[in-house]
Design an enzyme around this catalytic site. Structure first.
Site, PDB file in Angstrom:
ATOM      1  N   LYS A  19       0.804  -1.284  -0.150  1.00 59.33           N
ATOM      2  CA  LYS A  19       0.136  -0.047   0.107  1.00 59.33           C
ATOM      3  C   LYS A  19       0.859   1.258   0.104  1.00 59.33           C
ATOM      4  O   LYS A  19       1.902   1.347   0.629  1.00 59.33           O
ATOM      5  CB  LYS A  19      -0.866  -0.110   1.233  1.00 59.33           C
ATOM      6  N   SER A  25      -9.785   1.960   2.580  1.00 58.85           N
ATOM      7  CA  SER A  25      -8.950   2.572   1.755  1.00 58.85           C
ATOM      8  C   SER A  25      -7.918   1.589   0.897  1.00 58.85           C
ATOM      9  O   SER A  25      -7.139   2.061   0.086  1.00 58.85           O
ATOM     10  CB  SER A  25      -8.058   3.592   2.603  1.00 58.85           C
ATOM     11  N   SER A  53      -9.864  -0.571   6.939  1.00 58.80           N
ATOM     12  CA  SER A  53      -9.580  -0.384   5.600  1.00 58.80           C
ATOM     13  C   SER A  53      -8.826  -1.588   4.861  1.00 58.80           C
ATOM     14  O   SER A  53      -8.379  -1.657   3.637  1.00 58.80           O
ATOM     15  CB  SER A  53      -8.434   0.794   5.506  1.00 58.80           C
TER      16      SER A  53
END
Lengths: 561, 560
Positions: free
Chosen positions: A139, A214, A238
């Site tokens: 990420k 996210s 997330s």
């Protein structure tokens, strides 16, 4: 008496090489020598899949998810494939699928070189790390030296950190190859990746839908097999929400289990690094690698790290009721009003499956559950308003071209930060302001204490708690862009777990109508602090025994055909 | 990293609220501001006091008003590494050479507390007679400024590590003396910010983050001081404390000790405080004294003219050149720092064993030293001098251990030794004289072995070259008496210094050798050695050669 757990990844190899796309049945036959005695558990009464046959996957053969990590390891050790072959295959697929889903903000240029390095290691006969040749997506809010790390924000466009996050360092030390940086909502604030400062990622199950967020890029990349596993971060759901949306396994470890050093802070007291995999075993192996105390993170735990993967025994060793005696609490507040009926029926079916496996299911109530969402948004925004102060254009990142200090701050932040981030900074600044602190921040902390206690009480009576990971399946891109409250409400299932700091595992458990092949639904299993081992064992048994477990997105399915 | 800001930044910077005034300190170093008490020399001390005295004489009448003074002191700790990362801090390093991603506030970095900071904070808390918070925590204090990398300072807000203490101070004799006890509200741990270096033209500023993240202890006093000298003495005592404890160099010039002073004035009898004014930019204790007294008289004047509404809550800067305070910024309401608990750091939990161990390891503190010296019968002037500098006090104590008379030792240290230190710009730890030799010297004079004058000569040799008193006495005698006399043990010397006695010996020798005297007076002056030898022989080697030669010279010339 249950058979002893498998002790090492190499013994696990024997039972988890069922990768249809590169291992033929003939080649794996000698490995699954005891398949004839393997017992299968069929839930004749209830299918965990949607009752609508139209949206169920067409291939009805039961193919329990296997470990991609272990099969790569096995093929490297047996010299059947080279790391370069594996990397080439993934990179090819990445190039073909990326235009549709856009999971990556940056794709490494050194992947092939690193894979060749792994091959040299294999040739030399030296010990391979547990992730040798495994392609990992990271990420974008997790720092990687020499690769851009922007946190999905324009204010850090082009920023290359001078160091690796501890989790990334550990991955590399385990032999992993970082294939690239995955898209995300800016600084983790959002549930769709629509809040990314750069691009919107699409859901591989239906490219008109969001992958969740996210960590949407990390989830869609694993779902579309652009990488083997990936790291995400989970502040309010997330990792778990996109795992549910994309039909992959998502693990949110206990707060402090994985070092946050190198994770761009959103809400420091809630943030954890989690991981995605196509199977529970893969998640467990990644967790093994990245867990542990870190002297660069004072909030990381010194709690012992068990060998998470070794507790996952092969299906061949399962008893008829491997979860016998397990007390599962279904959180009543998560299966009522406001939750998609398809999601509820999938979760109930999953619960029945757990029951089939020997567990007892009881409905439990967490009275403070509904307080979690507002408390979460106050605390997360407050901490965010503080954590994001450093993005001022002074030392790194984008700086506005102005000739006066106030404008330097104002313009750099106005230009560099997106609307969602600005809103949360404003909310958080407000909540921490003199005169409002007690009414917001302090009160939210009190709620947090309540929530922690109600989970503790429930987990004293129950081994694990289960709930949907999200109240709905993946929604359309743009659907909730103008309705932030609706988007925030989607976090109801997950934020409480962050407030309590507990570990949770999301495992795909069924489908609801939508897209060309249905949309996946994830089951969230919540355990007490540092009970990852237990969650992974239950999750593993669950996925290995779930009938018709096949969470291959249409995008990939078409690719394969 | 040299960051360039463009025109306009300086004027604007004044609108940013800050906790410390470092930013606005003049960077030029001026010798006249040297912290005199810290130098530990009597002469600078006196100069400082002389500077102050006329100022006080000019003080306007404060009849009917009293000043209320409180002080916030920032002490920079000299730990090996910064508070939350492993960077070293060396004052005067090239800009941005002792920085890392953590103290630069890079994304993803986290603070890790240096345990020495807690140790030093506990030591200071104990020394200030405070109660310790066995569980305290860190908080974030938010404001934007280019020298603050994270946009917040890690500090302690509602649970400081130490609270409710006091400090005892003896005012200088020149100011009428007297003992005072000032309350300490709290001591807390925090990190320092970097520095802005403004260009000459003011068109840009550069950021130096070397100092960012250096550990500080902030000490907040009760508003217990009433005059400039009380405030200056409070600050001087803090400096002594941190130096005695070995937690900071306490150097005001380097910014290791920084005082922000709050001053208000109210009519005597009124319980409500007047509007308080903060003064910054004082680089020495004497500057503090003068700045505060100036500010008091400014406020008293406004009060007595019925213009107390013209006293604003503001920050004023002391201008050394003008000897006045000037408005730096007016406060528009209270700054809101949006404190909240630092989530990246666990609570700081002290154990009883940890505290007990530090408590037992505390050195004797200045106040205890002063009381001890006082009991020895030393004057307050001596007491204040000796206890001012821990190295001086150690030297003094070590010489006493060897049996030296306290008053004599004090006199030597305060007189010739400190004059030498001042001339040579040395500290007492750098000289070759040892406390043992000082005590030997004092003993030799006291028992009459050598004269005070010889003692002085020997002292300067000891200071400059080292050696022992005994060997120097021998050496001196050998140089001047070796023509005739074999080496003897120093213990056999009882030097005759009485000029009358030596004169008698000389007369006797001259009378006994008239022939040689005649030859000498005819021009054979080298016969002086012969006479000297005879006199020395007559004295059994005990005549002081200097005195002997002096008297002999006069007598030989027949001038008496």
């Amino acid at each position: 008496m249950p058979p002893p757990p498998v002790r090492s990844p190499s013994s696990l190899l024997l039972c988890h090489c069922r990768l249809p796309f590169h291992i033929s049945p003939q080649t794996r036959l000698p490995l699954s020598h005891n398949s004839s005695v393997r017992r299968r558990f069929h839930c004749s009464a209830v299918s965990a899949l949607s009752s609508d046959p139209q949206i169920a996957p067409t291939d009805l053969t039961t193919t329990p998810p296997s470990s991609h990590i272990l099969s790569i390891r096995e093929s490297l050790l047996s010299r059947r494939r080279t790391a370069a072959d594996v990397a080439g295959e993934y990179l090819d697929r990445l190039r073909r699928t990326e235009p549709h889903i856009r999971s990556f903000l940056h794709v490494s240029e050194t992947t092939m070189r690193e894979a060749e390095e792994v091959d040299r290691l294999v040739a030399s006969g030296k010990d391979l790390g547990p992730l040798a040749g495994v392609l990992v997506g990271v990420k974008d809010n997790i720092c990687t030296a020499g690769m851009p790390s922007t946190g999905g924000s324009r204010i850090l466009e082009g920023y290359r950190p001078p160091f690796d996050a501890t989790a990334v360092r550990k991955l590399k030390e385990a032999g992993a190859i970082i294939i690239g940086k995955t898209n995300m909502d800016e600084f983790g604030m959002g549930s769709t990746t629509e809040g990314s400062g750069f691009q919107v990622t699409a859901n591989p199950w239906d490219i008109s839908r969001v992958p969740g967020g996210s960590s949407g890029g990390s989830a869609s990349a694993v779902s579309a097999k652009q990488c083997v596993v990936s790291l995400g971060s989970d502040t309010g759901g997330s990792v778990r929400q996109p795992a549910s949306f994309c039909g992959v396994v998502g693990l949110k470890p206990t707060y402090g289990r994985v070092s946050r050093f190198g994770l761009m802070a959103y809400a420091s007291s809630l943030d954890v690094i989690g991981c995605f995999g196509a199977s529970v075993i893969d998640s467990a192996i990644v967790l093994n690698v990245v867990s542990g105390h870190d002297r660069f993170d004072s909030t990381s735990s010194t709690h012992e790290v068990p060998d998470y993967a070794s507790f996952l025994m092969s299906t061949d060793h399962f008893e008829s009721t491997p979860l016998k005696g397990l007390k599962v609490g279904m959180i009543r507040e998560t299966i009522g009003d406001g939750v998609d009926v398809g999601v509820i029926s999938s979760i109930k079916a999953a619960a029945l499956h757990l029951e089939e496996l020997g567990a007892t299911i009881t409905e439990v109530s967490l009275p403070s559950f509904s307080l979690g969402l507002p408390a979460y948004y106050v605390l997360a925004s407050s901490e965010a308003s503080s954590n994001l102060s450093r993005y001022d254009g002074v030392r790194y990142g984008n700086r506005a071209t102005v000739d006066e200090l106030n404008s330097l701050y104002g313009d750099s932040r106005a230009d560099g930060l997106g609307p969602e981030v600005k809103m949360r900074i404003l909310m958080g600044t407000y909540a921490l302001s003199a005169g409002y602190y007690d009414a917001y921040y302090k009160r939210a902390q009190q709620v947090r204490t309540l929530i922690r206690k109600s989970f503790k009480d429930a987990l004293e009576k129950m081994d694990i708690l289960v709930s949907p990971a999200v109240p709905s399946p993946a929604y359309k891109i743009g659907e909730k862009v103008n309705d932030p409250l609706a988007m925030y409400a989607g976090d109801i299932m997950t934020v409480n777990v962050n407030l309590a700091g507990l570990p949770a595992l999301v495992v795909p458990c069924g489908f609801v109508e939508g897209g060309s092949a249905g949309l996946p639904v994830g089951l969230q299993m919540i355990g007490s602090s540092f009970s990852e081992e237990k969650l992974l064992r239950i999750g593993h048994i669950f996925e290995q025994t779930l009938p018709n477990y096949r969470f291959v997105p249409p995008l990939l399915f078409l690719e394969l055909v | 990293m040299a960051l360039i800001f463009h025109r306009g930044i300086i004027a604007n910077s004044q609108f940013f609220s800050r906790s410390s005034g470092v930013l606005f300190r003049r960077l030029r170093a001026s010798r006249s501001c040297t912290s005199a008490r810290g130098e530990g020399t009597a002469n600078t001390l006196k100069e400082e006091l002389i500077q102050v005295a006329p100022k006080r004489a000019l003080e306007p009448n404060t009849h009917g008003f009293e000043a209320i003074i409180g002080i916030e002191t920032h002490v920079q700790l000299f730990t090996l590494t910064k508070a939350f990362c492993s960077c070293p801090y060396v004052y005067g390093s090239r800009p941005n050479t002792t920085i890392c991603p953590v103290c630069m506030g890079h994304p993803g970095t986290l603070p890790v507390l240096n345990s020495k900071v807690v140790e030093f904070a506990v030591k200071l808390g104990l020394a200030l007679n405070c109660g310790l918070s066995m569980t305290s925590k860190f908080d974030r204090k938010h404001y934007f400024y280019p020298d603050l990398p994270k946009g917040y300072q890690i500090s302690q807000f509602d649970i400081p590590i130490a609270t409710k203490g006091f400090i005892d101070v003896d005012l200088p004799v020149e100011f009428g003396g007297g003992h005072r006890r000032f309350g300490i509200t709290r001591v807390h741990m925090e990190e320092d910010a970097g520095k802005l270096l403004h260009s000459e033209t003011g068109s840009y500023s550069q950021v130096d983050l070397n100092r960012a993240g250096v550990p500080l202890l902030e000490i907040v006093s009760e508003p217990d001081m009433r005059s400039g000298i009380e405030a200056a003495e409070y600050a001087a005592e803090i400096q002594r404390l941190v130096r005695f404890l070995g937690i900071s160099n306490g150097n005001m010039q380097e910014g290791s000790l920084r005082c922000d002073v709050n001053v208000s004035v109210r009519p005597i009898g009124q319980s409500k405080f007047g509007t308080k004014v903060e003064i910054k930019n004082m680089n020495s204790f004497s500057a503090m004294n003068r700045a505060i007294d100036y500010e008091i008289s400014r406020q008293v004047l406004l009060h007595s003219q019925g213009q107390s509404d013209q006293i604003f809550q503001e920050t004023r800067l002391w201008e050394e050149g003008a000897q006045k305070t000037f408005t730096m910024r007016k406060k528009e309401g209270l700054a809101d720092y949006r404190y909240f608990p630092e989530p990246d750091l666990p609570e700081v939990v002290l154990t009883k064993e940890f505290v007990d161990k530090l408590c037992q390891g505390l050195p004797e503190l200045p106040e205890a030293k002063r009381r001890r010296y006082e009991k020895m019968g030393l004057t307050m002037q001596d007491v204040l001098f000796l206890a001012n500098d821990n190295h001086v006090a150690e030297f003094f104590d070590a010489s006493l251990e060897n049996g030296a008379d306290p008053k004599l030792a004090a006199n030597w240290i305060m007189g010739d030794i400190s004059a030498f230190l001042k001339n040579e710009r040395l500290s007492i730890t750098e000289i070759k004289l040892t406390p043992f030799e000082l005590s030997e010297l004092i003993a030799s004079i006291k028992n009459g072995t050598i004269s005070g004058k010889i003692g002085k000569e020997i002292l300067f040799e000891l200071l400059a070259k080292g050696g022992t008193v005994q060997s120097l006495i021998e050496e001196k005698d050998l140089v001047q008496a070796s023509l005739i006399f074999p080496v003897r043990k120093a213990s056999e010397f009882i030097i005759i210094v009485d000029p009358a006695a030596i004169e008698a010996l000389v007369d006797k020798v001259l009378a006994a050798n008239p022939k040689q005297l005649e030859q000498y007076r005819a021009g054979k002056t080298r016969l002086q050695g012969f006479f000297a030898g005879q006199v020395m022989k007559e004295s059994k080697g005990k005549a002081n050669p200097l005195v002997l030669n002096q008297i002999l010279g006069v007598k030989l010339k027949g001038e008496s």
